[in-house]
Design an enzyme around this catalytic site. Structure first.
Site, short mmCIF file in Angstrom:
data_model
loop_
_atom_site.label_atom_id
_atom_site.label_comp_id
_atom_site.label_asym_id
_atom_site.label_seq_id
_atom_site.Cartn_x
_atom_site.Cartn_y
_atom_site.Cartn_z
N LYS A 86 0.87 -1.19 0.00
CA LYS A 86 0.00 0.00 0.00
C LYS A 86 0.91 1.24 0.00
CE LYS A 86 -2.81 -3.39 1.22
NZ LYS A 86 -3.46 -4.30 0.35
C1 LIG Z 1 -4.02 -5.53 1.45
C2 LIG Z 1 -5.46 -5.68 1.71
C3 LIG Z 1 -5.96 -6.24 2.87
C4 LIG Z 1 -5.07 -6.87 3.91
O1 LIG Z 1 -4.17 -5.97 4.49
P1 LIG Z 1 -3.03 -6.51 5.49
O2 LIG Z 1 -2.57 -5.27 6.17
O3 LIG Z 1 -1.98 -7.13 4.64
O4 LIG Z 1 -3.66 -7.47 6.41
C5 LIG Z 1 -7.33 -6.26 3.08
N1 LIG Z 1 -8.18 -5.77 2.15
C6 LIG Z 1 -7.74 -5.24 1.00
C7 LIG Z 1 -8.72 -4.68 0.02
C8 LIG Z 1 -6.37 -5.19 0.73
O5 LIG Z 1 -5.94 -4.68 -0.44
#
Ligand SMILES: *Cc1c(COP(=O)(O)O)cnc(C)c1O
Length: 376
Positions: free
Chosen positions: A182
């Protein structure tokens, strides 16, 4: 010729110093830096309360418990999402019910959610897929009169806006990710934001084994040993560390610059590839995206995507298949109640382009040339 990766987190000396300072302080678990990060994050996304956790998956888990979701309940989710969205529903003993998405945004709409609501629906998880803001209010107007909570999975959404406000600000409960894939990263990490103070207090206890008084508060209290905590419900260890929060505080200050640069580069991809793509992700009319995933649909006459990806790799460009679809993976195979044509189109034909803060225009030109060659 070096390979251009799909993503590189924008980290520097300042983050390294902040992490080192946390280590030198002797307090490395959840403590004052987590509290500071929560306040700064809440202010930046326009939330009343923010509770830092170990990941967005943990944030979604707590959000669903907070929304009162449990065994026997149904939660409407997009299949077109990272699988953690559906898994969080399964963790609390409820059933994920897959809705289709809008083909342009990759997000749920009130129209795709409505046919799936039943007497057992307890919540909807609306995802800001790839950082594209979901039209949350339309889904809230449908769900809330029926007593259904809308949780926003803003894992990808920090830095995006919805109707003039930061993404998540319009939600009763929202969950964010700080994974390096992200924009803003703490290595691993997440945040739950919510409007209700009592809910926030409960989520704080739930992330820390259900303890009535946090370990940090007990430590800080004069003569700490005299503060005796109780455990009134079963909680979890979903805590963030002060080392992560120290990094997060620096990253949060850099977020506006990251978003600005990504939007600039995405606009340039649009200019250079607009004629080629079967569709390049863009801002919807109700907001602005951070281009967490800059995806395009391959033209219909393009070779198979695996061929395109292999040709890009040969030219030193690391692209990715587009967003996954949970209903095509083993744990959820065969569970979709309705056809999901837009989901299957996007998951089958989309490609995520390299996009990161330090991507140069020369590198971007190389990606464009390689892609043009690859699609033939
Ligand atoms: C990356 C992501 C997650 C999970 O995030 P983590 O911090 O890796 O647990 C959940 N939902 C969406 C839409 C994502 O892109």
């Amino acid at each position: 010729m070096s390979t251009i990766p799909v993503m590189i987190p924008w980290l520097g000396e300042e983050e390294a110093e902040a992490a080192a300072a946390a280590v030198r302080s002797g307090w490395v678990a959840q403590g004052p830096r987590v509290a500071e990060f929560e306040q700064a994050f809440a202010a930046s996304v326009g939330a009343e309360h923010a509770v830092a956790v170990s990941s967005c998956t943990a944030a979604l888990h707590l959000a669903l418990i907070g929304a009162g979701v449990g065994p026997g309940d149904e939660v409407v989710v997009p299949s077109l999402s990272f699988i953690a969205t559906a898994n969080a529903v399964t963790y609390v003993g409820a059933t994920p019910v897959f809705a289709d998405v809008d083909a342009a945004t990759g997000n749920l709409t009130a129209a795709t959610v409505a046919p799936l609501l039943t007497e057992r629906t307890r919540a909807v998880i609306a995802v800001d897929q790839g950082g594209v803001p979901v039209d949350l209010e339309a889904i809230q107007e449908l769900a809330e009169p029926l007593g259904i909570t809308v949780v926003e999975d803003a894992a990808c959404g920090a830095g995006s806006t919805y109707r003039g406000r930061p993404v998540g600000a319009a939600a009763e409960i929202a969950a964010y990710s700080f994974h390096p894939r992200k924009l803003l990263t703490t290595g691993e990490g997440g945040m739950v934001t919510c409007r209700d103070g009592e809910l926030a207090a409960r989520l704080r206890r739930l992330r820390e084994h259900g303890m009535s008084v946090s370990a940090a508060d007990r430590h800080a209290a004069a003569g700490g040993a005299s503060v005796v905590e109780t455990y009134d419900e079963i909680g979890f260890n979903h805590r963030m560390t002060d080392i992560q929060a120290a990094i997060g505080l620096v990253q949060l200050r850099k977020l506006p610059a990251m978003v600005a640069r990504r939007r600039e580069l995405a606009a340039r991809y649009r200019e250079l590839l607009g004629d080629l793509a079967g569709g390049l992700v863009a801002d919807p009319e109700h907001g602005t995206g951070n281009f967490q995933a800059c995806w395009l649909l391959l033209p219909e006459d393009a070779p198979d995507r695996t061929v395109v990806l292999a040709r890009l790799a040969e030219r030193g460009v690391s692209a990715r298949r587009g967003i996954m679809a949970a209903h095509l993976e083993t744990p959820y195979k065969g569970t979709a109640r309705v056809p999901l044509p837009a989901t299957e189109l996007i998951t089958g034909r989309s490609l995520i382009l390299p996009l990161f803060h330090t991507l140069t225009e020369q590198q971007q030109d190389r990606v464009v040339a390689a892609l043009r060659d690859a699609v033939g």
